[in-house]
Design an enzyme around this catalytic site. Structure first.
Site, PDB file in Angstrom:
ATOM      1  N   GLN A   1       0.839  -1.212   0.000  1.00 44.84           N
ATOM      2  CA  GLN A   1       0.000   0.000   0.000  1.00 44.84           C
ATOM      3  C   GLN A   1       0.871   1.257   0.000  1.00 44.84           C
TER       4      GLN A   1
ATOM      5  N   GLU B   1      -9.961   7.737   3.371  1.00 39.33           N
ATOM      6  CA  GLU B   1      -9.728   7.889   4.816  1.00 39.33           C
ATOM      7  C   GLU B   1      -9.154   9.252   5.196  1.00 39.33           C
TER       8      GLU B   1
ATOM      9  N   TYR C   1      -6.600  10.866   3.707  1.00 38.89           N
ATOM     10  CA  TYR C   1      -5.167  11.057   3.440  1.00 38.89           C
ATOM     11  C   TYR C   1      -4.970  11.949   2.192  1.00 38.89           C
TER      12      TYR C   1
ATOM     13  N   ARG D   1      -7.860   2.809  -3.691  1.00 39.04           N
ATOM     14  CA  ARG D   1      -8.832   2.874  -2.585  1.00 39.04           C
ATOM     15  C   ARG D   1      -9.537   4.216  -2.670  1.00 39.04           C
TER      16      ARG D   1
ATOM     17  N   HIS E   1     -10.573   9.848   8.800  1.00 38.94           N
ATOM     18  CA  HIS E   1     -10.242   9.552  10.196  1.00 38.94           C
ATOM     19  C   HIS E   1     -10.845  10.585  11.149  1.00 38.94           C
ATOM     20  N   GLU E   2     -11.073  11.792  10.650  1.00 41.06           N
ATOM     21  CA  GLU E   2     -11.628  12.825  11.537  1.00 41.06           C
ATOM     22  C   GLU E   2     -13.161  12.795  11.564  1.00 41.06           C
TER      23      GLU E   2
ATOM     24  N   GLN F   1      -8.997  -3.123  20.804  1.00 41.54           N
ATOM     25  CA  GLN F   1      -8.166  -2.956  21.992  1.00 41.54           C
ATOM     26  C   GLN F   1      -6.691  -3.319  21.783  1.00 41.54           C
TER      27      GLN F   1
ATOM     28  N   CYS G   1      -5.391  -3.965  18.530  1.00 38.15           N
ATOM     29  CA  CYS G   1      -4.910  -3.609  17.190  1.00 38.15           C
ATOM     30  C   CYS G   1      -4.805  -2.090  17.057  1.00 38.15           C
TER      31      CYS G   1
ATOM     32  N   LYS H   1     -22.381  -4.831  22.006  1.00 38.51           N
ATOM     33  CA  LYS H   1     -21.269  -5.747  22.309  1.00 38.51           C
ATOM     34  C   LYS H   1     -21.658  -7.199  21.995  1.00 38.51           C
TER      35      LYS H   1
ATOM     36  N   LEU I   1      -7.497  -4.703  34.666  1.00 37.11           N
ATOM     37  CA  LEU I   1      -7.555  -5.964  33.918  1.00 37.11           C
ATOM     38  C   LEU I   1      -8.588  -5.861  32.806  1.00 37.11           C
TER      39      LEU I   1
HETATM   40  P1  FAD Z   1     -13.664 -13.791  34.796  1.00 35.70           P
HETATM   41  O1  FAD Z   1     -14.191 -13.473  33.474  1.00 35.70           O
HETATM   42  O2  FAD Z   1     -14.224 -13.047  35.950  1.00 35.70           O
HETATM   43  O3  FAD Z   1     -13.889 -15.348  35.039  1.00 35.70           O
HETATM   44  C1  FAD Z   1     -13.710 -15.963  36.285  1.00 35.70           C
HETATM   45  C2  FAD Z   1     -14.507 -17.265  36.323  1.00 35.70           C
HETATM   46  O4  FAD Z   1     -14.158 -17.970  37.499  1.00 35.70           O
HETATM   47  C3  FAD Z   1     -16.005 -17.071  36.341  1.00 35.70           C
HETATM   48  O5  FAD Z   1     -16.612 -17.812  35.309  1.00 35.70           O
HETATM   49  C4  FAD Z   1     -16.423 -17.590  37.719  1.00 35.70           C
HETATM   50  O6  FAD Z   1     -17.689 -18.219  37.702  1.00 35.70           O
HETATM   51  C5  FAD Z   1     -15.320 -18.595  37.999  1.00 35.70           C
HETATM   52  N1  FAD Z   1     -15.096 -18.848  39.431  1.00 35.70           N
HETATM   53  C6  FAD Z   1     -14.838 -17.925  40.389  1.00 35.70           C
HETATM   54  N2  FAD Z   1     -14.668 -18.539  41.581  1.00 35.70           N
HETATM   55  C7  FAD Z   1     -14.810 -19.863  41.360  1.00 35.70           C
HETATM   56  C8  FAD Z   1     -14.730 -20.998  42.197  1.00 35.70           C
HETATM   57  N3  FAD Z   1     -14.473 -20.895  43.496  1.00 35.70           N
HETATM   58  N4  FAD Z   1     -14.949 -22.218  41.662  1.00 35.70           N
HETATM   59  C9  FAD Z   1     -15.212 -22.348  40.329  1.00 35.70           C
HETATM   60  N5  FAD Z   1     -15.305 -21.288  39.492  1.00 35.70           N
HETATM   61  C10 FAD Z   1     -15.094 -20.075  40.007  1.00 35.70           C
HETATM   62  N6  FAD Z   1     -12.875  -6.560  28.826  1.00 35.70           N
HETATM   63  C11 FAD Z   1     -12.400  -6.174  27.670  1.00 35.70           C
HETATM   64  O7  FAD Z   1     -11.238  -6.449  27.370  1.00 35.70           O
HETATM   65  N7  FAD Z   1     -13.157  -5.479  26.787  1.00 35.70           N
HETATM   66  C12 FAD Z   1     -14.425  -5.158  27.044  1.00 35.70           C
HETATM   67  O8  FAD Z   1     -15.091  -4.523  26.220  1.00 35.70           O
HETATM   68  C13 FAD Z   1     -14.981  -5.569  28.267  1.00 35.70           C
HETATM   69  N8  FAD Z   1     -16.248  -5.277  28.578  1.00 35.70           N
HETATM   70  C14 FAD Z   1     -16.758  -5.690  29.764  1.00 35.70           C
HETATM   71  C15 FAD Z   1     -18.067  -5.371  30.070  1.00 35.70           C
HETATM   72  C16 FAD Z   1     -18.628  -5.789  31.266  1.00 35.70           C
HETATM   73  C17 FAD Z   1     -20.034  -5.412  31.573  1.00 35.70           C
HETATM   74  C18 FAD Z   1     -17.845  -6.556  32.165  1.00 35.70           C
HETATM   75  C19 FAD Z   1     -18.441  -7.033  33.448  1.00 35.70           C
HETATM   76  C20 FAD Z   1     -16.527  -6.853  31.875  1.00 35.70           C
HETATM   77  C21 FAD Z   1     -15.975  -6.415  30.678  1.00 35.70           C
HETATM   78  N9  FAD Z   1     -14.646  -6.661  30.344  1.00 35.70           N
HETATM   79  C22 FAD Z   1     -14.155  -6.274  29.156  1.00 35.70           C
HETATM   80  C23 FAD Z   1     -13.737  -7.263  31.306  1.00 35.70           C
HETATM   81  C24 FAD Z   1     -13.453  -8.716  30.987  1.00 35.70           C
HETATM   82  O9  FAD Z   1     -14.658  -9.411  30.849  1.00 35.70           O
HETATM   83  C25 FAD Z   1     -12.571  -9.282  32.094  1.00 35.70           C
HETATM   84  O10 FAD Z   1     -11.357  -8.594  32.113  1.00 35.70           O
HETATM   85  C26 FAD Z   1     -12.293 -10.744  31.870  1.00 35.70           C
HETATM   86  O11 FAD Z   1     -13.496 -11.475  31.837  1.00 35.70           O
HETATM   87  C27 FAD Z   1     -11.413 -11.297  32.989  1.00 35.70           C
HETATM   88  O12 FAD Z   1     -11.203 -12.633  32.736  1.00 35.70           O
HETATM   89  P2  FAD Z   1     -10.892 -13.680  33.867  1.00 35.70           P
HETATM   90  O13 FAD Z   1     -10.884 -14.993  33.195  1.00 35.70           O
HETATM   91  O14 FAD Z   1      -9.708 -13.264  34.631  1.00 35.70           O
HETATM   92  O15 FAD Z   1     -12.103 -13.605  34.910  1.00 35.70           O
HETATM   93  P1  NAP Z   2     -12.173   0.612  35.977  1.00 39.28           P
HETATM   94  O1  NAP Z   2     -12.128   0.877  34.528  1.00 39.28           O
HETATM   95  O2  NAP Z   2     -10.935   0.556  36.749  1.00 39.28           O
HETATM   96  O3  NAP Z   2     -13.126   1.731  36.592  1.00 39.28           O
HETATM   97  C1  NAP Z   2     -13.429   1.804  37.941  1.00 39.28           C
HETATM   98  C2  NAP Z   2     -14.175   3.107  38.240  1.00 39.28           C
HETATM   99  O4  NAP Z   2     -14.463   3.150  39.599  1.00 39.28           O
HETATM  100  C3  NAP Z   2     -13.384   4.342  37.913  1.00 39.28           C
HETATM  101  O5  NAP Z   2     -14.274   5.273  37.312  1.00 39.28           O
HETATM  102  C4  NAP Z   2     -12.890   4.845  39.248  1.00 39.28           C
HETATM  103  O6  NAP Z   2     -12.854   6.243  39.083  1.00 39.28           O
HETATM  104  C5  NAP Z   2     -13.951   4.324  40.195  1.00 39.28           C
HETATM  105  N1  NAP Z   2     -13.424   3.933  41.517  1.00 39.28           N
HETATM  106  C6  NAP Z   2     -12.313   3.225  41.796  1.00 39.28           C
HETATM  107  N2  NAP Z   2     -12.174   3.056  43.130  1.00 39.28           N
HETATM  108  C7  NAP Z   2     -13.233   3.648  43.714  1.00 39.28           C
HETATM  109  C8  NAP Z   2     -13.653   3.827  45.053  1.00 39.28           C
HETATM  110  N3  NAP Z   2     -12.956   3.332  46.055  1.00 39.28           N
HETATM  111  N4  NAP Z   2     -14.788   4.519  45.273  1.00 39.28           N
HETATM  112  C9  NAP Z   2     -15.499   5.026  44.265  1.00 39.28           C
HETATM  113  N5  NAP Z   2     -15.147   4.900  42.972  1.00 39.28           N
HETATM  114  C10 NAP Z   2     -14.026   4.219  42.697  1.00 39.28           C
HETATM  115  O7  NAP Z   2     -12.925  -0.741  36.261  1.00 39.28           O
HETATM  116  P2  NAP Z   2     -14.281  -1.328  35.710  1.00 39.28           P
HETATM  117  O8  NAP Z   2     -15.168  -0.281  35.127  1.00 39.28           O
HETATM  118  O9  NAP Z   2     -14.797  -2.137  36.830  1.00 39.28           O
HETATM  119  O10 NAP Z   2     -13.846  -2.282  34.570  1.00 39.28           O
HETATM  120  C11 NAP Z   2     -13.063  -3.449  34.852  1.00 39.28           C
HETATM  121  C12 NAP Z   2     -12.161  -3.741  33.706  1.00 39.28           C
HETATM  122  O11 NAP Z   2     -12.953  -4.209  32.606  1.00 39.28           O
HETATM  123  C13 NAP Z   2     -11.459  -2.489  33.269  1.00 39.28           C
HETATM  124  O12 NAP Z   2     -10.092  -2.513  33.622  1.00 39.28           O
HETATM  125  C14 NAP Z   2     -11.658  -2.429  31.783  1.00 39.28           C
HETATM  126  O13 NAP Z   2     -10.418  -2.504  31.106  1.00 39.28           O
HETATM  127  C15 NAP Z   2     -12.493  -3.632  31.417  1.00 39.28           C
HETATM  128  N6  NAP Z   2     -13.601  -3.156  30.583  1.00 39.28           N
HETATM  129  C16 NAP Z   2     -13.302  -2.676  29.366  1.00 39.28           C
HETATM  130  C17 NAP Z   2     -14.309  -2.193  28.585  1.00 39.28           C
HETATM  131  C18 NAP Z   2     -14.007  -1.678  27.202  1.00 39.28           C
HETATM  132  O14 NAP Z   2     -14.905  -1.191  26.540  1.00 39.28           O
HETATM  133  N7  NAP Z   2     -12.812  -1.765  26.708  1.00 39.28           N
HETATM  134  C19 NAP Z   2     -15.605  -2.179  29.039  1.00 39.28           C
HETATM  135  C20 NAP Z   2     -15.875  -2.662  30.315  1.00 39.28           C
HETATM  136  C21 NAP Z   2     -14.843  -3.137  31.079  1.00 39.28           C
HETATM  137  P3  NAP Z   2     -12.479   7.273  40.233  1.00 39.28           P
HETATM  138  O15 NAP Z   2     -11.354   6.605  40.989  1.00 39.28           O
HETATM  139  O16 NAP Z   2     -12.090   8.529  39.543  1.00 39.28           O
HETATM  140  O17 NAP Z   2     -13.723   7.447  41.007  1.00 39.28           O
HETATM  141 FE1  SF4 Z   3     -10.280  -6.762  18.763  1.00 43.60          FE
HETATM  142 FE2  SF4 Z   3     -10.552  -7.614  16.243  1.00 43.60          FE
HETATM  143 FE3  SF4 Z   3      -8.560  -5.948  16.900  1.00 43.60          FE
HETATM  144 FE4  SF4 Z   3      -8.552  -8.484  17.688  1.00 43.60          FE
HETATM  145  S1  SF4 Z   3      -8.429  -7.735  15.616  1.00 43.60           S
HETATM  146  S2  SF4 Z   3      -8.062  -6.691  18.922  1.00 43.60           S
HETATM  147  S3  SF4 Z   3     -10.713  -8.846  18.096  1.00 43.60           S
HETATM  148  S4  SF4 Z   3     -10.737  -5.538  16.933  1.00 43.60           S
END
Ligand code: FAD
Ligand code: NAP
Ligand code: SF4
Length: 683
Positions: free
Chosen positions: A103, A167, A169, A217, A255-256, A342, A344, A424, A667
């Site tokens: 490209q 895009e 450019y 393109r 892009h903008e 996330q 890429c 999602k 995380l």
């Molecule tokens: P988890 O997904 O929490 O899995 C842990 C597993 O362990 C669960 O299935 C639980 O049932 C099991 N478990 C716990 N204790 C026990 C036990 N004692 N015995 C047997 N099983 C047990 N991340 C992104 O990167 N992009 C996103 O867009 C994004 N969106 C999100 C949106 C929401 C609403 C939420 C809640 C999370 C989102 N996340 C996103 C975060 C992402 O889902 C987590 O970072 C990821 O799932 C963590 O993976 P994990 O395997 O460590 O834990």
């Molecule tokens: P997070 O992104 O770390 O956000 C936590 C929020 O809680 C922040 O707004 C923080 O802001 C607030 N907070 C932290 N400690 C607090 C306290 N003691 N009292 C009150 N507020 C507090 O965590 P999350 O929203 O739980 O998400 C978990 C993980 O999932 C994230 O790390 C994220 O990467 C992932 N995730 C990603 C996406 C995505 O679209 N990429 C979507 C969902 C989840 P202040 O400290 O300023 O109040």
């Molecule tokens: Fe997410 Fe698709 Fe990029 Fe992989 S290639 S990080 S699944 S957008």
């Protein structure tokens, strides 16, 4: 075997050569291009995709000269000594019947350096550098640079080039009045504005001869004010064909542009209608693109005649074997791109090497290698979230015997919650993929099997496991706010899990504590309807006019979809920085814009004083304020859930932690899956 995808797998005759099928791996900058020794890794990256069966690869953008580079050390092909490293790539790809085009990308005013040039001296909203307006001499020498670069590409063994004309450019900047205010023969009428594009194609063709692929393109939808009208786009397409292009690829949005074009909430194949419209105007093959991520979607586009080829880029990061799996009718084994950006695009914008959230091996083909284990072990994985699932599959690929335990009744962990957020839905695909992989690798699953402190070590030890992987994820963070205990007891205060997982009914007035990824997702869940299956409504919501009444295909402000707020939502954080600042670079703005469309109030710098039956008392800028709400939802981050660890240690059963169980702070699934493969390689 009768294929389910006859159109996708059909070869395409382009006269002097044939493409093996109708799929192009679209251009992606990986960051390896600029890394020391990066071309060896880049060759392995492209080779894996060629081996996986894709018909044609387009490389990441390479500038034809210094000023066109994307950044000071961005890639450029303009000297003979640069050819050799490209040969590594072309040789690697040509081990397979795949073609590869380089490209050619001149960034114009998008260049992130002070030597940026553009048709006119107008700064772009996404670069801090104001470009200088090109002199006629500079324009003409740039055309020569394109042609020379294409010649070098041919010398390096490429089968062709893609000239980037979309895009936002340089070539796109010349083509539109938005950025081209020139009064000479390079500005004014569309014939003048497209002169750079057309003269470049002609100059390249003259340099490389007839037996060389030239893809242009073309920006079919600019999606910005001052973008081209449909008539202008068609005039340009016809001229591009006449000038000697072999194929026309579809470009969508500058892009903008403030219209999302590839994030996960964009409906699949959301823009193929514009390529379909162009098919009535030109006769060379057309490629369509954007949010095509499964063979079924691609097949449907081709079968209905919307385009002659489909371009997919990120889906080949997610799964290099996409085409071979489709050809073997194993589409359910494809690791689908979920459009998260996330690992890429967000990496590329942060000047880090690109990879993939669902496939951490992407761009690490020579570094993350799963070799057969010398001493296969029997491994228990506790937790079937992304970390546990990925580890199980990678470890099983190495020959370990893996069994997976989860207390839930389905695999997926938090992804089961995430997939319910409007926009999602793609997260379902990752769970479908892992579900299939567990079966393929004979990984025994024990669902509804909660391991408890009292018996976990004994249970796994007596079952003969050599090692335990704790992937038990997280627990929502507990807060200390006055009145919280009473609020929890009378259900005025809810955790995000109660809302998203347990479906507790939520009132009309809501305060959300915490504006991280989950706070944003909860706000979206409570305010938005998913539009991913309703393309017309989605286009209207973002102000895209399919009938193309004016330049850029944008609706007038008054015509853009209005959302009647279904709830009164306040999203709060303690930090004084912009709410949502920590979200992904390429997707955060979409989340913020969507919530704004739904009248969600975002408050930064809040401190939480007290929870009462009336609502939440906060203080902002020294002033107390009572938010009268029905519910307060806590989305305040998470803490590791690793209560079982000590029991295994005490019992002398080796235990390792991954994902949220290891470190909960910041995380995401990207880190969880990456950690899983790193451990699986070592164990
Ligand atoms: P988890 O997904 O929490 O899995 C842990 C597993 O362990 C669960 O299935 C639980 O049932 C099991 N478990 C716990 N204790 C026990 C036990 N004692 N015995 C047997 N099983 C047990 N991340 C992104 O990167 N992009 C996103 O867009 C994004 N969106 C999100 C949106 C929401 C609403 C939420 C809640 C999370 C989102 N996340 C996103 C975060 C992402 O889902 C987590 O970072 C990821 O799932 C963590 O993976 P994990 O395997 O460590 O834990
Ligand atoms: P997070 O992104 O770390 O956000 C936590 C929020 O809680 C922040 O707004 C923080 O802001 C607030 N907070 C932290 N400690 C607090 C306290 N003691 N009292 C009150 N507020 C507090 O965590 P999350 O929203 O739980 O998400 C978990 C993980 O999932 C994230 O790390 C994220 O990467 C992932 N995730 C990603 C996406 C995505 O679209 N990429 C979507 C969902 C989840 P202040 O400290 O300023 O109040
Ligand atoms: Fe997410 Fe698709 Fe990029 Fe992989 S290639 S990080 S699944 S957008």
């Amino acid at each position: 075997m009768i294929t389910a995808y006859p159109n996708l797998l059909a070869p395409l005759d382009i006269g002097f050569t044939q493409l093996a099928n109708r799929v192009i791996m679209g251009s992606m900058h990986t960051g390896l291009e600029e890394e020391r020794g990066g071309f060896t890794k880049l060759a392995a990256f492209y080779q894996a995709r060629a081996k996986g069966g894709v018909g044609l690869i387009v490389t990441g953008g390479v500038s034809p000269n210094l000023r066109g580079r994307i950044a000071p050390f961005g890639s450029e092909l303009s000297h003979f000594w640069q050819v050799n490293k490209h040969k590594k790539v072309t040789k690697a790809v040509h081990q397979y019947p795949t073609k590869i085009c380089l490209q050619l990308l001149h960034t114009g005013r998008y260049a992130y350096h002070p030597f940026a040039v553009a048709p006119s001296k107008i700064k772009s909203p996404i670069s801090p550098f104001t470009p200088s307006a090109m002199s006629v001499r500079q324009i003409k020498s740039t055309i020569k640079d394109y042609a020379y670069s294409a010649r070098l590409a041919a010398k390096a063994g490429y089968d062709g080039v893609e000239i980037m004309g979309s895009e936002g450019y340089l070539i796109n900047q010349f083509a539109c009045i938005r950025t081209n205010k020139r009064a000479d023969e390079w500005g004014g009428s569309i014939e003048n504005r497209m002169r750079l594009a057309i003269d470049t194609i002609k100059a390249v063709r003259a340099k490389v001869g007839e037996q060389f692929i030239i893809i242009f393109r073309l920006s079919m939808l600019d999606l910005v004010e001052g973008g081209n009208s449909w008539q202008e786009v068609v005039t340009m397409a016809k001229a591009v064909e006449k000038a000697g292009a072999t194929l026309i690829n579809t470009g969508i949005g500058w892009h903008e542009a403030r219209v999302p074009t590839i994030v996960t909430s964009v409906p699949r194949a959301a823009f193929s209608w514009v390529t379909e419209r162009m098919k009535q105007e030109v006769s060379i093959p057309l490629i369509t693109t954007n949010r095509i991520n499964t063979p079924d979607v691609a097949e449907n586009i081709l079968a209905t005649g919307q385009a002659d080829m489909v371009s997919m880029a990120r889906p080949f990061l997610a799964d290099p074997d996409f085409i071979n799996k489709a050809a073997q009718n194993k589409a359910d084994e494809i690791n689908t791109c979920i459009g998260c950006n996330q690992a890429c695009l967000d990496h590329v914008f942060a000047q880090k090497r690109a990879s993939c959230l669902v496939n951490p091996m992407a761009c690490y083909e020579t570094e993350l290698v799963l070799e057969k284990a010398e001493h296969p072990k029997k491994i228990a994985v506790v937790g079937a979230g992304p970390a546990g699932l990925a580890f199980s599959v990678y470890a099983a690929q190495r020959g370990h015997r893996v069994e997976l335990f989860d207390k839930g009744n389905e695999i997926g962990g938090q992804f089961n919650v995430a997939k319910q957020i409007p926009g999602k839905e793609e997260f379902f695909e990752t769970l479908r993929y892992f579900d299939k992989q567990l079966d393929l690798h004979n990984i025994k699953r024990h669902l509804n099997s909660e391991l408890v402190i009292e018996s976990c070590a004994e249970k796994l030890k007596s079952a003969g496991f050599d090692e335990v992987i704790l992937a038990t994820g997280i627990k929502p963070r507990k807060l200390a706010i006055e009145g919280l205990a009473e609020g929890l007891a009378n259900n005025k205060v809810l955790s995000y899990l109660q809302v998203l997982r347990d479906k507790v009914e939520v009132g009309k007035r809501v305060a959300i504590i915490g504006a991280g990824g989950i706070g944003f997702d909860v706000a979206a869940y409570l305010s938005e309807k998913s539009l991913t299956n309703n393309l017309d409504a989605w286009l209207k919501n973002w102000g895209v006019d399919k009938s193309y009444q004016q330049g850029g295909a944008l609706l007038n402000k008054g015509e853009i979809g209005k959302n009647m707020p279904v709830r009164n939502i306040t999203l709060l954080q303690r930090k004084s920085s912009k709410v949502g600042k920590g979200l992904g670079k390429t997707s955060g703005w979409v989340h913020r814009a969507n919530l704004a469309k739904h009248a969600v109030t975002m408050v930064a710098g809040a401190s939480y004083k007290r929870i009462t039956d009336k609502g939440l008392l906060i203080e902002v800028d020294g002033k107390e304020q009572l938010l009268k709400v029905d519910h307060i939802i806590i989305c305040a981050g998470q803490e590791s859930n690793r209560d079982l660890q000590q029991e295994f240690v005490d019992a002398g059963l080796p235990v390792k932690l991954i994902g949220g169980a290891n470190i909960a702070a910041e995380l995401d699934a990207k880190r969880a899956i990456r950690q899983a493969i790193e451990l699986a390689i070592k164990i």
